[in-house]
Design a protein around this motif. Sequence first.
Motif, PDB file in Angstrom:
ATOM      1  N   VAL A 197       0.866  -1.273   0.113  1.00 56.27           N
ATOM      2  CA  VAL A 197       0.092  -0.011  -0.055  1.00 56.27           C
ATOM      3  C   VAL A 197       1.061   1.180  -0.050  1.00 56.27           C
ATOM      4  N   CYS A 198       0.325   2.397  -0.602  1.00 56.12           N
ATOM      5  CA  CYS A 198       0.888   3.662  -0.570  1.00 56.12           C
ATOM      6  C   CYS A 198       1.422   4.118   0.854  1.00 56.12           C
ATOM      7  N   SER A 199       2.278   4.840   1.218  1.00 50.64           N
ATOM      8  CA  SER A 199       2.621   5.389   2.532  1.00 50.64           C
ATOM      9  C   SER A 199       2.645   6.962   2.654  1.00 50.64           C
ATOM     10  N   GLU A 200       1.555   7.517   1.685  1.00 50.80           N
ATOM     11  CA  GLU A 200       1.357   9.093   1.637  1.00 50.80           C
ATOM     12  C   GLU A 200       0.304   9.409   2.796  1.00 50.80           C
ATOM     13  N   LEU A 201       0.405  10.445   3.380  1.00 49.05           N
ATOM     14  CA  LEU A 201      -0.534  10.756   4.442  1.00 49.05           C
ATOM     15  C   LEU A 201      -1.936  11.321   3.859  1.00 49.05           C
ATOM     16  N   ASN A 206      -7.124   7.666   1.736  1.00 46.49           N
ATOM     17  CA  ASN A 206      -7.318   6.300   0.584  1.00 46.49           C
ATOM     18  C   ASN A 206      -6.147   5.463   1.153  1.00 46.49           C
ATOM     19  N   CYS A 207      -4.726   5.870   1.463  1.00 47.06           N
ATOM     20  CA  CYS A 207      -3.782   5.097   1.635  1.00 47.06           C
ATOM     21  C   CYS A 207      -4.095   4.338   3.297  1.00 47.06           C
ATOM     22  N   ALA A 208      -4.462   5.214   4.048  1.00 52.25           N
ATOM     23  CA  ALA A 208      -4.878   4.830   5.282  1.00 52.25           C
ATOM     24  C   ALA A 208      -5.878   3.821   5.317  1.00 52.25           C
ATOM     25  N   GLU A 209      -6.740   3.896   4.573  1.00 60.77           N
ATOM     26  CA  GLU A 209      -7.945   2.684   4.455  1.00 60.77           C
ATOM     27  C   GLU A 209      -7.529   1.577   3.757  1.00 60.77           C
ATOM     28  N   ASP A 210      -6.795   1.802   2.835  1.00 65.34           N
ATOM     29  CA  ASP A 210      -5.987   0.664   2.366  1.00 65.34           C
ATOM     30  C   ASP A 210      -5.290  -0.346   3.055  1.00 65.34           C
ATOM     31  N   LEU A 211      -4.277   0.582   3.984  1.00 65.86           N
ATOM     32  CA  LEU A 211      -3.595  -0.244   4.812  1.00 65.86           C
ATOM     33  C   LEU A 211      -4.360  -0.708   5.985  1.00 65.86           C
ATOM     34  N   ILE A 212      -5.317  -0.255   6.284  1.00 67.10           N
ATOM     35  CA  ILE A 212      -6.136  -0.965   7.423  1.00 67.10           C
ATOM     36  C   ILE A 212      -6.995  -2.208   6.758  1.00 67.10           C
ATOM     37  N   ARG A 213      -7.515  -1.973   5.755  1.00 69.60           N
ATOM     38  CA  ARG A 213      -8.333  -3.123   5.110  1.00 69.60           C
ATOM     39  C   ARG A 213      -7.337  -4.512   5.002  1.00 69.60           C
ATOM     40  N   PHE A 225     -11.407   1.882  12.478  1.00 70.96           N
ATOM     41  CA  PHE A 225     -10.164   2.527  12.745  1.00 70.96           C
ATOM     42  C   PHE A 225      -9.626   3.769  11.998  1.00 70.96           C
ATOM     43  N   LEU A 226     -10.431   4.106  11.083  1.00 67.53           N
ATOM     44  CA  LEU A 226     -10.273   5.245  10.292  1.00 67.53           C
ATOM     45  C   LEU A 226     -10.225   6.515  10.892  1.00 67.53           C
ATOM     46  N   PRO A 227     -10.887   6.842  12.293  1.00 69.89           N
ATOM     47  CA  PRO A 227     -10.652   8.171  12.827  1.00 69.89           C
ATOM     48  C   PRO A 227      -9.423   8.151  13.261  1.00 69.89           C
ATOM     49  N   VAL A 228      -8.325   7.230  13.690  1.00 71.58           N
ATOM     50  CA  VAL A 228      -7.027   7.522  13.862  1.00 71.58           C
ATOM     51  C   VAL A 228      -6.476   8.277  13.106  1.00 71.58           C
ATOM     52  N   TYR A 229      -6.741   7.934  11.657  1.00 75.68           N
ATOM     53  CA  TYR A 229      -6.108   8.705  10.571  1.00 75.68           C
ATOM     54  C   TYR A 229      -6.193  10.114  10.692  1.00 75.68           C
ATOM     55  N   ASP A 230      -7.749  10.581  11.065  1.00 77.55           N
ATOM     56  CA  ASP A 230      -8.132  12.121  11.339  1.00 77.55           C
ATOM     57  C   ASP A 230      -7.154  12.598  12.225  1.00 77.55           C
ATOM     58  N   VAL A 231      -7.108  11.968  13.433  1.00 78.65           N
ATOM     59  CA  VAL A 231      -6.366  12.434  14.606  1.00 78.65           C
ATOM     60  C   VAL A 231      -4.746  12.699  14.211  1.00 78.65           C
ATOM     61  N   VAL A 232      -4.415  11.674  13.794  1.00 79.31           N
ATOM     62  CA  VAL A 232      -2.900  11.798  13.480  1.00 79.31           C
ATOM     63  C   VAL A 232      -2.779  12.865  12.564  1.00 79.31           C
ATOM     64  N   THR A 249      -2.995  16.116  14.107  1.00 80.08           N
ATOM     65  CA  THR A 249      -1.768  16.712  15.017  1.00 80.08           C
ATOM     66  C   THR A 249      -0.487  16.806  14.479  1.00 80.08           C
ATOM     67  N   GLY A 250      -0.339  16.453  12.985  1.00 85.10           N
ATOM     68  CA  GLY A 250       1.091  16.715  12.297  1.00 85.10           C
ATOM     69  C   GLY A 250       1.534  15.529  12.535  1.00 85.10           C
ATOM     70  N   GLY A 251       1.249  14.282  12.733  1.00 90.79           N
ATOM     71  CA  GLY A 251       1.765  13.063  12.790  1.00 90.79           C
ATOM     72  C   GLY A 251       1.966  12.587  11.468  1.00 90.79           C
ATOM     73  N   SER A 252       2.734  11.491  11.448  1.00 95.11           N
ATOM     74  CA  SER A 252       3.324  10.689  10.137  1.00 95.11           C
ATOM     75  C   SER A 252       2.389   9.528   9.741  1.00 95.11           C
ATOM     76  N   PHE A 253       2.533   8.922   8.522  1.00 90.09           N
ATOM     77  CA  PHE A 253       2.044   7.696   7.963  1.00 90.09           C
ATOM     78  C   PHE A 253       2.629   6.587   8.865  1.00 90.09           C
ATOM     79  N   SER A 254       3.785   6.682   9.400  1.00 92.91           N
ATOM     80  CA  SER A 254       4.584   5.380  10.111  1.00 92.91           C
ATOM     81  C   SER A 254       3.685   5.642  11.520  1.00 92.91           C
ATOM     82  N   GLU A 255       3.337   6.911  11.850  1.00 89.29           N
ATOM     83  CA  GLU A 255       2.659   6.719  13.315  1.00 89.29           C
ATOM     84  C   GLU A 255       1.437   5.982  13.132  1.00 89.29           C
ATOM     85  N   ILE A 256       0.550   6.525  11.845  1.00 92.37           N
ATOM     86  CA  ILE A 256      -0.721   5.730  11.738  1.00 92.37           C
ATOM     87  C   ILE A 256      -0.537   4.144  11.557  1.00 92.37           C
TER      88      ILE A 256
END
Length: 186
Positions: free
Chosen positions: A61-65, A68-75, A94-101, A104-111
């Motif tokens: 999966v892509c690792s951009e913030l 759609n990348c977060a949804e693909d990762l979690i699926r 699990f998707l609300p985690v993406y919004d919070v991160v 707050t300026g977090g990274s895709f690694s953190e997600i």
Amino acid sequence: SSLFSFEPQSPDDLPGEKRVHCFLNSADGLYASRAQITSFAQIAGEAAAKLKDSLPKELGVCSELKKNCAEDLIRKAASRAFRRPALDSEVALFLPVYDVVKETGGSFSEISGLFLEALLRTPQFLYMLEKEQSSPDSYSAASRLSFFLTGDAPDKDLTAAAAAGLTAESATVQANRLMNTDKARR
């Protein structure tokens, strides 16, 4: 387990589990002790810390913030962890985690790390929740077959066979293949 290319440092320290329906992790016969919950949480944290940077690549999966990348990762991660395709409702949890991160300026690694740690604490991952039925669905049958023969989750070949609709013939082929692997219980 080889689920996400991670081996806990001390799996022998996990408290024992009661065997029910041939499985040590059948939800029908388990009571999660404080020691087990603590051990599972510690291992989930270790796995997430180790795999958060490599998980997107491992899952393809892509690792951009981007959402759609977060949804693909979690699926994809949930489908592998749950030993069946993840439900849309499970992905949505699990998707609300993406919004919070992101806010707050977090990274895709953190997600990745937060998703993985949460996934590894879910009952769908920790226990065999497949319903007792006379004719289990392909994913439940593949999971039962794999845990019975190898003590581990279904590998990519068995998962692909389940996705195609596991028949008696394809299950026999997969069972023979699994019995000839290093993971086979002897």
